[in-house]
Design a protein around this motif. Structure first.
Motif, PDB file in Angstrom:
ATOM      1  N   MET A  39       0.838  -1.172   0.000  1.00 56.99           N
ATOM      2  CA  MET A  39       0.000   0.000   0.000  1.00 56.99           C
ATOM      3  C   MET A  39       0.888   1.242   0.000  1.00 56.99           C
ATOM      4  O   MET A  39       1.990   1.225   0.520  1.00 56.99           O
ATOM      5  CB  MET A  39      -0.929   0.007   1.208  1.00 56.99           C
ATOM      6  CG  MET A  39      -1.778  -1.239   1.310  1.00 56.99           C
ATOM      7  SD  MET A  39      -3.275  -0.994   2.281  1.00 56.99           S
ATOM      8  CE  MET A  39      -4.342  -0.313   1.054  1.00 56.99           C
ATOM      9  N   LYS A  40       0.357   2.309  -0.577  1.00 50.88           N
ATOM     10  CA  LYS A  40       1.079   3.572  -0.657  1.00 50.88           C
ATOM     11  C   LYS A  40       0.228   4.699  -0.081  1.00 50.88           C
ATOM     12  O   LYS A  40      -0.989   4.659  -0.153  1.00 50.88           O
ATOM     13  CB  LYS A  40       1.404   3.915  -2.111  1.00 50.88           C
ATOM     14  CG  LYS A  40       2.345   2.963  -2.779  1.00 50.88           C
ATOM     15  CD  LYS A  40       2.610   3.417  -4.196  1.00 50.88           C
ATOM     16  CE  LYS A  40       3.488   2.436  -4.929  1.00 50.88           C
ATOM     17  NZ  LYS A  40       3.756   2.894  -6.304  1.00 50.88           N
ATOM     18  N   ALA A  41       0.899   5.706   0.458  1.00 47.75           N
ATOM     19  CA  ALA A  41       0.216   6.896   0.960  1.00 47.75           C
ATOM     20  C   ALA A  41       0.332   8.004  -0.075  1.00 47.75           C
ATOM     21  O   ALA A  41       1.361   8.140  -0.748  1.00 47.75           O
ATOM     22  CB  ALA A  41       0.835   7.342   2.274  1.00 47.75           C
ATOM     23  N   PHE A  42      -0.716   8.778  -0.189  1.00 48.34           N
ATOM     24  CA  PHE A  42      -0.748   9.923  -1.086  1.00 48.34           C
ATOM     25  C   PHE A  42      -1.278  11.123  -0.317  1.00 48.34           C
ATOM     26  O   PHE A  42      -2.160  10.972   0.530  1.00 48.34           O
ATOM     27  CB  PHE A  42      -1.663   9.643  -2.283  1.00 48.34           C
ATOM     28  CG  PHE A  42      -1.258   8.438  -3.077  1.00 48.34           C
ATOM     29  CD1 PHE A  42      -0.335   8.557  -4.114  1.00 48.34           C
ATOM     30  CD2 PHE A  42      -1.784   7.192  -2.782  1.00 48.34           C
ATOM     31  CE1 PHE A  42       0.046   7.443  -4.845  1.00 48.34           C
ATOM     32  CE2 PHE A  42      -1.403   6.070  -3.508  1.00 48.34           C
ATOM     33  CZ  PHE A  42      -0.481   6.192  -4.541  1.00 48.34           C
ATOM     34  N   VAL A  43      -0.747  12.295  -0.606  1.00 51.30           N
ATOM     35  CA  VAL A  43      -1.207  13.529   0.037  1.00 51.30           C
ATOM     36  C   VAL A  43      -1.626  14.510  -1.055  1.00 51.30           C
ATOM     37  O   VAL A  43      -0.854  14.804  -1.970  1.00 51.30           O
ATOM     38  CB  VAL A  43      -0.104  14.164   0.910  1.00 51.30           C
ATOM     39  CG1 VAL A  43      -0.583  15.481   1.498  1.00 51.30           C
ATOM     40  CG2 VAL A  43       0.327  13.213   2.012  1.00 51.30           C
ATOM     41  N   ASP A  44      -2.842  15.007  -0.945  1.00 56.11           N
ATOM     42  CA  ASP A  44      -3.324  16.047  -1.849  1.00 56.11           C
ATOM     43  C   ASP A  44      -2.761  17.366  -1.346  1.00 56.11           C
ATOM     44  O   ASP A  44      -3.237  17.946  -0.366  1.00 56.11           O
ATOM     45  CB  ASP A  44      -4.853  16.080  -1.859  1.00 56.11           C
ATOM     46  CG  ASP A  44      -5.415  17.132  -2.794  1.00 56.11           C
ATOM     47  OD1 ASP A  44      -4.674  18.070  -3.188  1.00 56.11           O
ATOM     48  OD2 ASP A  44      -6.603  17.022  -3.129  1.00 56.11           O
ATOM     49  N   ARG A  45      -1.725  17.843  -2.010  1.00 55.83           N
ATOM     50  CA  ARG A  45      -1.017  19.044  -1.550  1.00 55.83           C
ATOM     51  C   ARG A  45      -1.862  20.305  -1.678  1.00 55.83           C
ATOM     52  O   ARG A  45      -1.610  21.293  -0.997  1.00 55.83           O
ATOM     53  CB  ARG A  45       0.306  19.173  -2.280  1.00 55.83           C
ATOM     54  CG  ARG A  45       1.252  18.025  -1.886  1.00 55.83           C
ATOM     55  CD  ARG A  45       2.572  18.089  -2.579  1.00 55.83           C
ATOM     56  NE  ARG A  45       3.271  19.345  -2.431  1.00 55.83           N
ATOM     57  CZ  ARG A  45       4.021  19.674  -1.378  1.00 55.83           C
ATOM     58  NH1 ARG A  45       4.148  18.846  -0.366  1.00 55.83           N
ATOM     59  NH2 ARG A  45       4.644  20.845  -1.343  1.00 55.83           N
ATOM     60  N   ASP A  46      -2.856  20.284  -2.536  1.00 51.96           N
ATOM     61  CA  ASP A  46      -3.743  21.442  -2.644  1.00 51.96           C
ATOM     62  C   ASP A  46      -4.678  21.539  -1.437  1.00 51.96           C
ATOM     63  O   ASP A  46      -5.132  22.619  -1.085  1.00 51.96           O
ATOM     64  CB  ASP A  46      -4.574  21.381  -3.923  1.00 51.96           C
ATOM     65  CG  ASP A  46      -3.724  21.554  -5.170  1.00 51.96           C
ATOM     66  OD1 ASP A  46      -2.685  22.240  -5.096  1.00 51.96           O
ATOM     67  OD2 ASP A  46      -4.090  20.993  -6.212  1.00 51.96           O
ATOM     68  N   THR A  47      -4.952  20.403  -0.814  1.00 50.77           N
ATOM     69  CA  THR A  47      -5.845  20.343   0.339  1.00 50.77           C
ATOM     70  C   THR A  47      -5.091  20.442   1.659  1.00 50.77           C
ATOM     71  O   THR A  47      -5.586  21.017   2.624  1.00 50.77           O
ATOM     72  CB  THR A  47      -6.666  19.031   0.310  1.00 50.77           C
ATOM     73  OG1 THR A  47      -7.361  18.952  -0.931  1.00 50.77           O
ATOM     74  CG2 THR A  47      -7.661  18.962   1.443  1.00 50.77           C
ATOM     75  N   CYS A  48      -3.881  19.905   1.701  1.00 51.63           N
ATOM     76  CA  CYS A  48      -3.078  19.862   2.930  1.00 51.63           C
ATOM     77  C   CYS A  48      -2.884  21.265   3.505  1.00 51.63           C
ATOM     78  O   CYS A  48      -2.561  22.212   2.785  1.00 51.63           O
ATOM     79  CB  CYS A  48      -1.716  19.229   2.634  1.00 51.63           C
ATOM     80  SG  CYS A  48      -0.608  19.165   4.057  1.00 51.63           S
ATOM     81  N   ILE A  49      -3.080  21.384   4.830  1.00 53.86           N
ATOM     82  CA  ILE A  49      -2.869  22.662   5.512  1.00 53.86           C
ATOM     83  C   ILE A  49      -1.579  22.652   6.344  1.00 53.86           C
ATOM     84  O   ILE A  49      -1.271  23.615   7.023  1.00 53.86           O
ATOM     85  CB  ILE A  49      -4.078  23.036   6.406  1.00 53.86           C
ATOM     86  CG1 ILE A  49      -4.340  21.965   7.464  1.00 53.86           C
ATOM     87  CG2 ILE A  49      -5.302  23.289   5.540  1.00 53.86           C
ATOM     88  CD1 ILE A  49      -5.387  22.346   8.504  1.00 53.86           C
ATOM     89  N   GLY A  50      -0.846  21.543   6.301  1.00 57.94           N
ATOM     90  CA  GLY A  50       0.436  21.463   6.984  1.00 57.94           C
ATOM     91  C   GLY A  50       0.353  21.467   8.491  1.00 57.94           C
ATOM     92  O   GLY A  50       1.265  21.962   9.153  1.00 57.94           O
ATOM     93  N   CYS A  51      -0.705  20.905   9.033  1.00 63.54           N
ATOM     94  CA  CYS A  51      -0.874  20.920  10.493  1.00 63.54           C
ATOM     95  C   CYS A  51       0.121  20.000  11.208  1.00 63.54           C
ATOM     96  O   CYS A  51       0.390  20.183  12.382  1.00 63.54           O
ATOM     97  CB  CYS A  51      -2.308  20.566  10.879  1.00 63.54           C
ATOM     98  SG  CYS A  51      -2.731  18.827  10.658  1.00 63.54           S
ATOM     99  N   GLY A  52       0.638  19.000  10.505  1.00 69.09           N
ATOM    100  CA  GLY A  52       1.637  18.114  11.085  1.00 69.09           C
ATOM    101  C   GLY A  52       1.086  16.936  11.863  1.00 69.09           C
ATOM    102  O   GLY A  52       1.858  16.165  12.439  1.00 69.09           O
ATOM    103  N   ALA A  53      -0.232  16.776  11.901  1.00 64.96           N
ATOM    104  CA  ALA A  53      -0.816  15.655  12.651  1.00 64.96           C
ATOM    105  C   ALA A  53      -0.326  14.319  12.107  1.00 64.96           C
ATOM    106  O   ALA A  53       0.024  13.423  12.877  1.00 64.96           O
ATOM    107  CB  ALA A  53      -2.337  15.721  12.607  1.00 64.96           C
ATOM    108  N   CYS A  54      -0.266  14.190  10.801  1.00 65.48           N
ATOM    109  CA  CYS A  54       0.152  12.919  10.197  1.00 65.48           C
ATOM    110  C   CYS A  54       1.590  12.582  10.578  1.00 65.48           C
ATOM    111  O   CYS A  54       1.899  11.445  10.933  1.00 65.48           O
ATOM    112  CB  CYS A  54      -0.020  12.944   8.682  1.00 65.48           C
ATOM    113  SG  CYS A  54       0.851  14.290   7.856  1.00 65.48           S
TER     114      CYS A  54
END
Length: 62
Positions: free
Chosen positions: A1-16
């Motif tokens: 499995m792979k992780a993907f991040v939608d950079r247009d949606t990401c707010i950079g909160c750092g929770a992940c």
């Protein structure tokens, strides 16, 4: 499995990154990026927790 991040949606909160630093990192632009090509089985649950904790649902795992 792979992780993907939608950079247009990401707010950079750092929770992940806080929940699963073996899979997610915050880059120089303040956005989350997956740092593993494939998520190792032993940390998949942690990666799923990070996905579910994203306040803007920017993470997908396929």
């Amino acid at each position: 499995m792979k992780a993907f991040v939608d950079r247009d949606t990401c707010i950079g909160c750092g929770a992940c990154e806080g929940i699963c630093p073996d899979v997610f990192s915050i880059d120089d632009e303040g956005k989350s990026v997956p740092i593993n090509e494939v998520i190792p089985e032993n940390i998949l649950e942690s990666a799923q927790d990070a996905k579910e904790s994203c306040p803007v649902s920017a993470i997908s795992i396929d």
